[in-house]
Design an enzyme around this catalytic site. Structure first.
Site, PDB file in Angstrom:
ATOM      1  N   HIS A  36      -2.786  11.028   0.651  1.00 62.97           N
ATOM      2  CA  HIS A  36      -2.317  10.803   2.019  1.00 62.97           C
ATOM      3  C   HIS A  36      -1.721  12.126   2.503  1.00 62.97           C
ATOM      4  O   HIS A  36      -0.531  12.243   2.750  1.00 62.97           O
ATOM      5  CB  HIS A  36      -1.318   9.647   2.064  1.00 62.97           C
ATOM      6  CG  HIS A  36      -1.124   9.030   3.419  1.00 62.97           C
ATOM      7  ND1 HIS A  36      -1.279   7.680   3.670  1.00 62.97           N
ATOM      8  CD2 HIS A  36      -0.771   9.573   4.608  1.00 62.97           C
ATOM      9  CE1 HIS A  36      -1.021   7.422   4.947  1.00 62.97           C
ATOM     10  NE2 HIS A  36      -0.701   8.570   5.536  1.00 62.97           N
ATOM     11  N   ASN A  83      -7.819   1.953   9.648  1.00 64.19           N
ATOM     12  CA  ASN A  83      -6.522   2.162  10.293  1.00 64.19           C
ATOM     13  C   ASN A  83      -6.761   2.162  11.797  1.00 64.19           C
ATOM     14  O   ASN A  83      -7.627   2.887  12.295  1.00 64.19           O
ATOM     15  CB  ASN A  83      -5.908   3.514   9.894  1.00 64.19           C
ATOM     16  CG  ASN A  83      -5.404   3.521   8.458  1.00 64.19           C
ATOM     17  OD1 ASN A  83      -5.517   2.515   7.752  1.00 64.19           O
ATOM     18  ND2 ASN A  83      -4.859   4.642   8.030  1.00 64.19           N
ATOM     19  N   ARG A 135       0.859  -1.192   0.000  1.00 67.53           N
ATOM     20  CA  ARG A 135       0.000   0.000   0.000  1.00 67.53           C
ATOM     21  C   ARG A 135       0.895   1.242   0.000  1.00 67.53           C
ATOM     22  O   ARG A 135       1.701   1.423   0.904  1.00 67.53           O
ATOM     23  CB  ARG A 135      -0.896   0.006   1.244  1.00 67.53           C
ATOM     24  CG  ARG A 135      -1.727   1.272   1.379  1.00 67.53           C
ATOM     25  CD  ARG A 135      -2.641   1.222   2.601  1.00 67.53           C
ATOM     26  NE  ARG A 135      -3.466   2.406   2.703  1.00 67.53           N
ATOM     27  CZ  ARG A 135      -3.327   3.362   3.620  1.00 67.53           C
ATOM     28  NH1 ARG A 135      -2.379   3.271   4.545  1.00 67.53           N
ATOM     29  NH2 ARG A 135      -4.130   4.401   3.630  1.00 67.53           N
ATOM     30  N   TYR A 144      -4.778   2.176  15.655  1.00 69.04           N
ATOM     31  CA  TYR A 144      -3.580   2.229  16.503  1.00 69.04           C
ATOM     32  C   TYR A 144      -3.917   2.064  17.980  1.00 69.04           C
ATOM     33  O   TYR A 144      -3.226   1.369  18.708  1.00 69.04           O
ATOM     34  CB  TYR A 144      -2.826   3.547  16.284  1.00 69.04           C
ATOM     35  CG  TYR A 144      -2.172   3.558  14.925  1.00 69.04           C
ATOM     36  CD1 TYR A 144      -0.918   2.999  14.724  1.00 69.04           C
ATOM     37  CD2 TYR A 144      -2.844   4.072  13.816  1.00 69.04           C
ATOM     38  CE1 TYR A 144      -0.332   2.961  13.474  1.00 69.04           C
ATOM     39  CE2 TYR A 144      -2.264   4.040  12.547  1.00 69.04           C
ATOM     40  CZ  TYR A 144      -1.010   3.484  12.399  1.00 69.04           C
ATOM     41  OH  TYR A 144      -0.438   3.425  11.156  1.00 69.04           O
ATOM     42  N   GLU A 154      -7.567   8.624   5.950  1.00 73.66           N
ATOM     43  CA  GLU A 154      -7.884   9.284   7.218  1.00 73.66           C
ATOM     44  C   GLU A 154      -8.346  10.725   7.090  1.00 73.66           C
ATOM     45  O   GLU A 154      -7.652  11.661   7.534  1.00 73.66           O
ATOM     46  CB  GLU A 154      -6.677   9.221   8.162  1.00 73.66           C
ATOM     47  CG  GLU A 154      -6.236   7.818   8.502  1.00 73.66           C
ATOM     48  CD  GLU A 154      -5.118   7.783   9.535  1.00 73.66           C
ATOM     49  OE1 GLU A 154      -4.591   8.852   9.895  1.00 73.66           O
ATOM     50  OE2 GLU A 154      -4.769   6.677   9.989  1.00 73.66           O
ATOM     51  N   GLU A 178      -3.781   0.056   7.998  1.00 75.51           N
ATOM     52  CA  GLU A 178      -2.616   0.427   8.807  1.00 75.51           C
ATOM     53  C   GLU A 178      -2.791  -0.087  10.220  1.00 75.51           C
ATOM     54  O   GLU A 178      -3.869   0.046  10.808  1.00 75.51           O
ATOM     55  CB  GLU A 178      -2.442   1.955   8.924  1.00 75.51           C
ATOM     56  CG  GLU A 178      -1.908   2.638   7.719  1.00 75.51           C
ATOM     57  CD  GLU A 178      -1.778   4.149   7.920  1.00 75.51           C
ATOM     58  OE1 GLU A 178      -1.538   4.602   9.060  1.00 75.51           O
ATOM     59  OE2 GLU A 178      -1.935   4.864   6.920  1.00 75.51           O
TER      60      GLU A 178
HETATM   61  C1  FCB Z   1      -1.582   7.256  10.666  1.00 72.77           C
HETATM   62  C2  FCB Z   1      -1.107   7.810   9.340  1.00 72.77           C
HETATM   63  C3  FCB Z   1       0.239   7.296   8.917  1.00 72.77           C
HETATM   64  C4  FCB Z   1       1.197   7.203  10.081  1.00 72.77           C
HETATM   65  C5  FCB Z   1       0.575   6.452  11.224  1.00 72.77           C
HETATM   66  C6  FCB Z   1       1.481   6.257  12.410  1.00 72.77           C
HETATM   67  O1  FCB Z   1      -2.518   8.109  11.236  1.00 72.77           O
HETATM   68  O2  FCB Z   1      -2.036   7.508   8.327  1.00 72.77           O
HETATM   69  O3  FCB Z   1       0.724   8.130   7.890  1.00 72.77           O
HETATM   70  O4  FCB Z   1       1.597   8.454  10.434  1.00 72.77           O
HETATM   71  O5  FCB Z   1      -0.591   7.121  11.639  1.00 72.77           O
END
Ligand code: FCB
Length: 468
Positions: free
Chosen positions: A132, A306, A88, A308, A177, A373
């Protein structure tokens, strides 16, 4: 590279993934390419923002980054060594269409043309993201995402890239995002272009949605072969900090503004009523025109997720008050506490990814998902040979892939997982200080060294595909 780690509890879940489950890695143009002023590329809002004193840690910029623009064949060879089945990446708008309007820049397009051919030549599927975060500066000067015209400019740009690569690229993601572009960039001021206005942020969200919809319609109309069309959103959960009515109401507001604001228009064709009321109470309206929501709800084939971390939400400020000095209700994101954290202080919460995917499957049925992600930054210390024994990142990736497999086993239609990121790279406002890569980059020499986590991903992908 020797065989690597197994995590028995995670593996029991991961081994239930089907052989066609995609496993890959992700990057983005500004974070890795460098060559910021070469071959006709003009400035993006991130080139500008990096020059604002104090905006980016250490005054870092993406001018050189990982020099991927010049090292692309070597990087694709690395992906092949790591056994990635899909890559990607994002296309740099100011490289391909300098200034954001008018004809394509042949040299800019040629770079992505070569990249796609290189990937295909090595049996790696290209997964292309059109945007992006690197808006051409000239479009920012003309109003940026708070201006409706930017959505139309994006659709033209999308058509131009598709025209050149659509014969070889099947997977098209419009935006990465929109929350970060709109809210971090226009409300919180921590990302380019550094604005601090709720009204601008809300207009930006709507125009990003519109840009997605207009581009989706264009690509569908132009495509001469089946297209996998997607948009990627940053998602998490926002549970109430306590079970009080104040915190539950704050969590509802956070969910409306941070989650349903993104998925409802795309997957249901409407903005949530409670969000519209919350914004109205703050004097802000979403600038919707007739027909916009139909455009925005143009069906997508895949939802990119995505993930985290998640936060919990409190309706009480640090001073104990439930309203701020302007009488507005407090909505405060808090860490859950008591959990391990990654480099930027983000809590490690794999179980929440399972919950998130099951919620999407329940509330927005019928849209296949791919984790576009997921990953972690840690303080990597290379040994004398440049190797990084990143056990924490390896465990993080394993736990999250297992969480995806758990959601799948419980009925969520998740079809792939991309680790963020292939390479250590320019991590936006953190500059180069936070390293998310599977592959260590020595920025002084540009040497690439796969970390332990890269070997884990290679071995896991092989096992899932059944060719271990
Ligand atoms: C996301 C972004 C990516 C990277 C990660 C850690 O929000 O899409 O570019 O910065 O966080």
């Amino acid at each position: 590279m020797p065989a690597q780690d197994r995590f028995p509890d995670d593996d029991a879940l991961i081994d239930r993934l089907p052989p066609d489950f995609r496993i890959g890695a992700a990057t983005s143009a500004y974070q890795i390419e460098g060559a910021a002023a070469e071959d006709g590329r003009t400035a993006s809002i991130w080139d500008t923002f990096c020059r604002v004193p104090g905006a980016v840690d250490n005054g870092d910029t993406g001018d050189t980054a990982c020099d991927h623009y010049h090292r692309m064949p070597e990087d694709v060879a690395l992906m092949a060594d790591l056994g990635l089945d899909t890559y990607r990446f994002s296309v740099s708008w100011p490289r391909v269409q300098p200034g954001g309007r008018g004809p394509a820049n042949p040299a800019g397009l040629a770079f992505y043309d070569r990249l796609v051919d290189e990937l295909l030549g090595r049996g790696i599927t290209p997964w292309l993201t059109l945007y992006h975060w690197d808006l051409p500066q000239e479009l920012q000067d003309a109003g940026g995402w708070p201006a409706r015209d930017t959505a139309h400019r994006f659709a033209d740009y999308a058509a131009l890239v598709h025209d050149r690569l659509g014969d070889r690229v099947a997977h098209w993601t419009t935006l990465n995002e929109p929350f970060c572009s709109a809210v971090l960039g226009h409300v919180e001021g921590v990302h380019a272009p550094g604005g601090r206005s709720l009204a601008d942020g809300v207009a930006a969200v709507h125009h990003l949605h519109l840009a997605h919809g207009l581009a989706a319609l264009r690509l569908r109309a132009d495509a001469t072969r089946p297209l996998d069309l997607a948009v990627t959103h940053l998602l998490g959960t926002s549970a109430p900090a306590t079970d009080t009515p104040t915190d539950r109401e704050a969590a509802r507001r956070a969910d409306a503004f941070g989650f349903r604001f993104y998925l409802d228009p795309v997957l249901r064709g409407s903005y949530p009523d409670d969000l519209v009321a919350d914004l109205g109470a703050r004097g802000v309206t979403i600038p919707v025109r007739d027909g916009d929501l139909e455009t925005i709800a143009t069906p997508v084939d895949t939802l990119g997720v995505n993930y985290y971390r998640s936060m919990k939400t409190s309706g009480t400020g640090t001073d104990g008050a439930t309203t701020d000095s302007l009488g507005r209700p407090v909505t405060r994101a808090l860490p859950h506490g008591g959990l391990p954290v990654t480099g930027p202080g983000w809590e490690v919460m794999p179980h929440d990814l399972t919950d998130l995917l099951l919620r999407i499957a329940r509330d927005y049925p019928g849209t296949p998902m791919v984790i576009t992600e997921n990953g972690a930054a840690y303080t990597d210390v290379p040994d004398a040979d440049g190797h990084v024994d990143d056990q924490e990142r390896t465990a993080y990736l394993s736990a999250h892939l297992a969480a995806v497999a758990r959601a799948r086993a419980a009925g969520a239609d998740v079809r792939g997982y991309f680790a963020w990121s292939l390479l250590d790279n320019f991590e936006w406002a953190y500059g180069y200080a936070q390293r998310f890569g599977l592959v260590h980059v020595d920025y002084a020499t540009q040497a690439r060294t796969p970390k332990r986590s890269a070997r884990w991903l290679r071995d896991t992908a092989r096992r899932v595909r059944g060719d271990a």
